[in-house]
Design a protein around this motif. Structure first.
Motif, PDB file in Angstrom:
ATOM      1  N   ASN A   1      26.177 -47.032 159.670  1.00 40.38           N
ATOM      2  CA  ASN A   1      25.113 -47.324 158.711  1.00 40.38           C
ATOM      3  C   ASN A   1      25.616 -47.089 157.293  1.00 40.38           C
ATOM      4  O   ASN A   1      26.678 -46.494 157.099  1.00 40.38           O
ATOM      5  CB  ASN A   1      23.905 -46.417 158.986  1.00 40.38           C
ATOM      6  CG  ASN A   1      22.591 -47.100 158.666  1.00 40.38           C
ATOM      7  OD1 ASN A   1      22.529 -48.012 157.835  1.00 40.38           O
ATOM      8  ND2 ASN A   1      21.535 -46.666 159.313  1.00 40.38           N
TER       9      ASN A   1
ATOM     10  N   VAL B   1      11.875 -37.666 145.486  1.00 40.74           N
ATOM     11  CA  VAL B   1      10.622 -38.324 145.858  1.00 40.74           C
ATOM     12  C   VAL B   1       9.512 -38.080 144.824  1.00 40.74           C
ATOM     13  O   VAL B   1       8.576 -38.870 144.687  1.00 40.74           O
ATOM     14  CB  VAL B   1      10.182 -37.860 147.263  1.00 40.74           C
ATOM     15  CG1 VAL B   1       9.742 -36.400 147.254  1.00 40.74           C
ATOM     16  CG2 VAL B   1       9.071 -38.734 147.793  1.00 40.74           C
ATOM     17  N   ARG B   2       9.651 -36.998 144.047  1.00 41.88           N
ATOM     18  CA  ARG B   2       8.598 -36.672 143.082  1.00 41.88           C
ATOM     19  C   ARG B   2       8.515 -37.666 141.924  1.00 41.88           C
ATOM     20  O   ARG B   2       7.590 -37.607 141.125  1.00 41.88           O
ATOM     21  CB  ARG B   2       8.788 -35.242 142.581  1.00 41.88           C
ATOM     22  CG  ARG B   2       8.224 -34.215 143.555  1.00 41.88           C
ATOM     23  CD  ARG B   2       6.709 -34.327 143.605  1.00 41.88           C
ATOM     24  NE  ARG B   2       6.144 -33.747 144.824  1.00 41.88           N
ATOM     25  CZ  ARG B   2       4.850 -33.797 145.119  1.00 41.88           C
ATOM     26  NH1 ARG B   2       3.998 -34.395 144.316  1.00 41.88           N
ATOM     27  NH2 ARG B   2       4.408 -33.280 146.239  1.00 41.88           N
TER      28      ARG B   2
ATOM     29  N   GLN C   1       5.864 -49.835 147.293  1.00 40.09           N
ATOM     30  CA  GLN C   1       5.043 -48.669 147.636  1.00 40.09           C
ATOM     31  C   GLN C   1       4.213 -48.166 146.462  1.00 40.09           C
ATOM     32  O   GLN C   1       3.772 -47.019 146.436  1.00 40.09           O
ATOM     33  CB  GLN C   1       5.948 -47.533 148.138  1.00 40.09           C
ATOM     34  CG  GLN C   1       6.779 -47.908 149.349  1.00 40.09           C
ATOM     35  CD  GLN C   1       5.924 -48.355 150.524  1.00 40.09           C
ATOM     36  OE1 GLN C   1       4.982 -47.658 150.903  1.00 40.09           O
ATOM     37  NE2 GLN C   1       6.220 -49.515 151.073  1.00 40.09           N
ATOM     38  N   ILE C   2       4.030 -49.014 145.460  1.00 42.44           N
ATOM     39  CA  ILE C   2       3.254 -48.619 144.271  1.00 42.44           C
ATOM     40  C   ILE C   2       2.243 -49.711 143.941  1.00 42.44           C
ATOM     41  O   ILE C   2       2.364 -50.851 144.384  1.00 42.44           O
ATOM     42  CB  ILE C   2       4.182 -48.381 143.055  1.00 42.44           C
ATOM     43  CG1 ILE C   2       5.064 -49.610 142.793  1.00 42.44           C
ATOM     44  CG2 ILE C   2       5.053 -47.141 143.271  1.00 42.44           C
ATOM     45  CD1 ILE C   2       5.945 -49.492 141.564  1.00 42.44           C
TER      46      ILE C   2
ATOM     47  N   ASN D   1      25.901 -38.686 152.320  1.00 44.12           N
ATOM     48  CA  ASN D   1      26.304 -38.452 153.706  1.00 44.12           C
ATOM     49  C   ASN D   1      26.762 -39.786 154.279  1.00 44.12           C
ATOM     50  O   ASN D   1      26.057 -40.789 154.145  1.00 44.12           O
ATOM     51  CB  ASN D   1      25.123 -37.945 154.546  1.00 44.12           C
ATOM     52  CG  ASN D   1      25.095 -36.442 154.657  1.00 44.12           C
ATOM     53  OD1 ASN D   1      25.898 -35.753 154.050  1.00 44.12           O
ATOM     54  ND2 ASN D   1      24.140 -35.934 155.409  1.00 44.12           N
TER      55      ASN D   1
ATOM     56  N   PHE E   1       7.624 -40.453 142.347  1.00 43.09           N
ATOM     57  CA  PHE E   1       6.405 -41.210 142.663  1.00 43.09           C
ATOM     58  C   PHE E   1       5.144 -40.530 142.127  1.00 43.09           C
ATOM     59  O   PHE E   1       4.157 -41.202 141.841  1.00 43.09           O
ATOM     60  CB  PHE E   1       6.285 -41.415 144.177  1.00 43.09           C
ATOM     61  CG  PHE E   1       7.279 -42.383 144.721  1.00 43.09           C
ATOM     62  CD1 PHE E   1       7.141 -43.741 144.517  1.00 43.09           C
ATOM     63  CD2 PHE E   1       8.384 -41.939 145.426  1.00 43.09           C
ATOM     64  CE1 PHE E   1       8.077 -44.643 144.999  1.00 43.09           C
ATOM     65  CE2 PHE E   1       9.326 -42.829 145.924  1.00 43.09           C
ATOM     66  CZ  PHE E   1       9.174 -44.180 145.706  1.00 43.09           C
ATOM     67  N   THR E   2       5.169 -39.212 142.013  1.00 45.04           N
ATOM     68  CA  THR E   2       4.007 -38.547 141.405  1.00 45.04           C
ATOM     69  C   THR E   2       4.206 -38.402 139.897  1.00 45.04           C
ATOM     70  O   THR E   2       3.238 -38.326 139.147  1.00 45.04           O
ATOM     71  CB  THR E   2       3.744 -37.172 142.042  1.00 45.04           C
ATOM     72  OG1 THR E   2       4.955 -36.421 142.052  1.00 45.04           O
ATOM     73  CG2 THR E   2       3.238 -37.326 143.453  1.00 45.04           C
TER      74      THR E   2
ATOM     75  N   SER F   1      23.738 -42.145 153.134  1.00 39.97           N
ATOM     76  CA  SER F   1      22.454 -41.648 152.631  1.00 39.97           C
ATOM     77  C   SER F   1      22.709 -40.836 151.363  1.00 39.97           C
ATOM     78  O   SER F   1      23.672 -40.082 151.292  1.00 39.97           O
ATOM     79  CB  SER F   1      21.801 -40.710 153.649  1.00 39.97           C
ATOM     80  OG  SER F   1      21.843 -41.253 154.933  1.00 39.97           O
ATOM     81  N   VAL F   2      21.820 -40.980 150.393  1.00 42.16           N
ATOM     82  CA  VAL F   2      21.891 -40.159 149.178  1.00 42.16           C
ATOM     83  C   VAL F   2      21.191 -38.832 149.484  1.00 42.16           C
ATOM     84  O   VAL F   2      20.003 -38.816 149.815  1.00 42.16           O
ATOM     85  CB  VAL F   2      21.199 -40.872 147.998  1.00 42.16           C
ATOM     86  CG1 VAL F   2      21.230 -39.989 146.749  1.00 42.16           C
ATOM     87  CG2 VAL F   2      21.851 -42.211 147.721  1.00 42.16           C
ATOM     88  N   VAL F   3      21.938 -37.737 149.400  1.00 41.59           N
ATOM     89  CA  VAL F   3      21.379 -36.458 149.854  1.00 41.59           C
ATOM     90  C   VAL F   3      21.214 -35.422 148.737  1.00 41.59           C
ATOM     91  O   VAL F   3      20.770 -34.312 148.994  1.00 41.59           O
ATOM     92  CB  VAL F   3      22.227 -35.848 150.999  1.00 41.59           C
ATOM     93  CG1 VAL F   3      22.126 -36.718 152.238  1.00 41.59           C
ATOM     94  CG2 VAL F   3      23.684 -35.667 150.601  1.00 41.59           C
TER      95      VAL F   3
ATOM     96  N   LEU G   1      13.781 -59.201 161.158  1.00 43.16           N
ATOM     97  CA  LEU G   1      14.938 -58.331 161.373  1.00 43.16           C
ATOM     98  C   LEU G   1      14.706 -57.347 162.519  1.00 43.16           C
ATOM     99  O   LEU G   1      15.586 -57.122 163.348  1.00 43.16           O
ATOM    100  CB  LEU G   1      15.230 -57.574 160.068  1.00 43.16           C
ATOM    101  CG  LEU G   1      16.487 -56.743 160.017  1.00 43.16           C
ATOM    102  CD1 LEU G   1      17.709 -57.606 160.208  1.00 43.16           C
ATOM    103  CD2 LEU G   1      16.590 -56.014 158.680  1.00 43.16           C
ATOM    104  N   THR G   2      13.519 -56.761 162.568  1.00 45.46           N
ATOM    105  CA  THR G   2      13.237 -55.763 163.604  1.00 45.46           C
ATOM    106  C   THR G   2      12.905 -56.439 164.930  1.00 45.46           C
ATOM    107  O   THR G   2      13.585 -56.237 165.932  1.00 45.46           O
ATOM    108  CB  THR G   2      12.055 -54.866 163.183  1.00 45.46           C
ATOM    109  OG1 THR G   2      12.292 -54.378 161.886  1.00 45.46           O
ATOM    110  CG2 THR G   2      11.883 -53.711 164.153  1.00 45.46           C
TER     111      THR G   2
ATOM    112  N   TRP H   1      28.053 -42.379 157.425  1.00 44.62           N
ATOM    113  CA  TRP H   1      27.765 -42.631 158.844  1.00 44.62           C
ATOM    114  C   TRP H   1      28.688 -43.715 159.384  1.00 44.62           C
ATOM    115  O   TRP H   1      29.049 -44.633 158.655  1.00 44.62           O
ATOM    116  CB  TRP H   1      26.308 -43.088 159.014  1.00 44.62           C
ATOM    117  CG  TRP H   1      25.358 -42.132 158.393  1.00 44.62           C
ATOM    118  CD1 TRP H   1      24.708 -42.293 157.200  1.00 44.62           C
ATOM    119  CD2 TRP H   1      24.986 -40.844 158.875  1.00 44.62           C
ATOM    120  NE1 TRP H   1      23.947 -41.190 156.926  1.00 44.62           N
ATOM    121  CE2 TRP H   1      24.088 -40.287 157.932  1.00 44.62           C
ATOM    122  CE3 TRP H   1      25.301 -40.112 160.018  1.00 44.62           C
ATOM    123  CZ2 TRP H   1      23.524 -39.031 158.096  1.00 44.62           C
ATOM    124  CZ3 TRP H   1      24.731 -38.860 160.175  1.00 44.62           C
ATOM    125  CH2 TRP H   1      23.856 -38.332 159.229  1.00 44.62           C
TER     126      TRP H   1
END
Lengths: 219, 312
Positions: free
Chosen positions: B85, B153-154, B201-202, B80, B156-157, B88-90, B280-281, B82
């Motif tokens: 920005n 996302v799976r 995140q791991i 997608n 990660f599991t 995005s990978v959809v 950055l934020t 923008w």
């Protein structure tokens, strides 16, 4: 046969150990033993996820472990939920429209928040990820939700949450908006004039309850 | 502006002053009044944007583009787009755990996706950046991030529940990013970075099993080309930072969630360059902190040995 207290502890422990089969068995014992399934959800499964949230905060658990714990929780929910009166009726604590902000497809945190709100007794209307700003408002109008929950993972997409907050407040100042996600801090919440903030999924139910007390339902 | 100072610092060496590496990204599009969606698909705009950013920010180095969807798109994932920005990978064609032959994915080559655009942008920008003495940086999508694009996302599991499948996806991702690495070397990039934001995140053992080995080929290619390499990670990566130092890259880059003094000590222990960490934020996006004071703090913490100033 295990006592109710033992089964609640087992639900907690198996969720934390991401033992899906163990959670399912404990949930089946709750049902076959005639125990209150809602009590099992709140004081077994949700209690387990609270511990998981703490372990995540302490960096003992990371995303894979949290997702696996959520799988175990879901396994228990699948057994218990058919025995609990629908939360969409009088038992619902409130209605929440939830989604990740436009441009952001990262929905792990949002899905955990949804799960916690659902378990915690809220009716959740999930718009998924990459949600256009206006869609939050349209869905709130359609459902009469008291709370809009927005998640962002990226610094860049986070800026869009401010636009949704402005749209919501313009429509009805009584609509409560809570935000969360990796780049969101209390300073951001203040700057964006959001009503609530959940640093992690483990604190979201308490925050949603606080907002329900602080804001009038939008009708 | 000094390309050599940047390279020296990335290799852990001492410099007269800390080199400066702004990850301008889609900010380059803003600088030349273009939509990100147009900018990221047009070689002339890309070249114009990064040269303008390098000139405006007096950069010692600048990324050719900062967009982690390039490999995913070239392999067959849907995007997608923008105006303000990166895309995005959809779609995640390997999320069904089916055999690779049934995913519809195809290995990338230099004609896949936007690679021809990127090759052309580098050809246009490189001589201009040379005149400015500014390094051109190629950024490849890290193995775990690419695996999450491909398998969803799976993944990660799957690192627990379906290890064999997770390794298969990571192995493929590793081969594809080795090709990306080769492409950036051929384009004449002076630095190559592996950007794997989700690898914070791991757990450390998961990182050692599912990230480090799948960076190896790219790291070796960069080393053989005589270029410095960097591993870029996002978020609070405290628990995996030692593992990051073992990926074999010359340097690593962190974001605003880490204390730069802590990072400096870890980097020096391992003889690595370190890159960061303007806020950055809080500072650059929201202005809740003074960018000037934030920069001074970073410069004071980082010093002039192996340190590169950059947004975190």
């Amino acid at each position: 046969m295990s006592s109710k207290e033992e089964l609640l502890q087992k639900l907690h422990d198996t969720v934390v150990a991401f033992d899906e089969e163990g959670t399912r068995q404990a949930a089946e014992e709750i049902v076959s033993g005639g125990h209150d399934p809602l009590d099992a959800v709140m004081n077994g499964l949700a209690y387990g996820m609270e511990t998981v949230g703490r372990l995540f905060k302490e960096q003992e658990y990371f995303v894979p472990e949290v997702l696996l714990c959520a799988d175990a929780l879901n396994a228990g929910m699948a057994v218990l939920k058919p025995h609990i009166p629908s939360s969409g009726g009088d038992n619902s604590l409130g209605r929440v429209v939830i989604g990740t902000i436009q441009g952001d497809v990262h929905d792990i945190g949002k899905n955990l928040v949804k799960l916690m709100l659902d378990v915690g007794g809220f009716t959740v209307h999930d718009l998924g990820n990459n949600v256009p700003y206006e869609s939050f408002i349209e869905e709130q109008e359609r459902t009469g939700a008291e709370i809009i929950g927005i998640s962002a993972m990226l610094t860049t997409t986070m800026m869009g949450m401010k636009k949704v907050i402005e749209l919501a407040k313009k429509k009805d100042p009584r609509i409560a908006v809570m935000i969360g996600g990796a780049p969101v801090t209390p300073n951001v919440v203040k700057l964006f004039k959001a009503d609530g903030y959940a640093q992690s999924a483990s604190t979201v139910v308490a925050e949603a309850k606080r907002l329900m007390g602080a804001f009038c339902p939008a009708q | 502006m000094s390309k050599q100072a940047l390279i020296q610092a990335l290799r852990g060496g001492r410099t007269a002053k800390a080199p400066w590496l702004p990850y301008a990204g889609v900010n380059c599009a803003y600088l030349i009044n273009e939509k990100a969606s147009d900018y990221l698909q047009d070689p002339a705009l890309l070249a114009k944007g990064i040269v303008e950013a390098a000139r405006k920010y007096k950069a010692d180095g600048i990324p050719l583009l900062f967009d982690l969807s390039v490999e995913a798109e070239a392999l067959g994932c849907a995007l997608n787009w923008w105006p303000d920005n990166v895309p995005s990978v959809v779609s995640h064609p390997w999320s069904g755990k089916q055999p690779f032959s049934e995913t519809g994915l195809r290995p990338q080559d230099r004609n896949s996706g936007r690679w021809p655009v990127i090759f052309e942008a580098a050809r246009l920008a490189k001589p201009e950046l040379e005149k400015l003495d500014c390094a051109l940086m190629g950024l490849i999508c890290g193995p775990l991030t690419l695996a999450s694009h491909l398998a969803g996302v799976r993944i990660f599991t799957d690192v627990y529940k379906n290890k064999e499948f997770a390794h298969e996806v990571l192995q493929f991702a590793s081969q594809m990013i080795a090709l990306s690495t080769q492409f950036y070397i051929e384009m004449g990039c002076d630095v190559v970075g592996i950007v794997d934001p989700v690898s914070s995140q791991i757990k450390a053992p998961t990182f050692a099993e599912f990230v480090t080995p799948y960076c190896r080929q790219s790291v070796e290619l960069v080393r053989e080309a005589g270029l410095p390499s960097v591993f870029l990670i996002c978020g609070d990566c405290t628990k995996v930072i030692e593992e990051v130092c073992l990926t074999g890259t010359d340097a690593f880059a962190i974001d605003e969630q880490l204390n730069l003094t802590f990072v400096r000590d870890v980097a020096r222990k391992h003889g690595k360059g370190f890159v960061g960490n303007l806020k950055l934020t809080l500072s650059l996006s929201l202005g809740l902190l003074s960018p000037r004071e934030d920069t001074l703090v970073s410069l004071a913490c980082g010093g002039t040995e192996g340190f590169v100033l950059a947004p975190g």
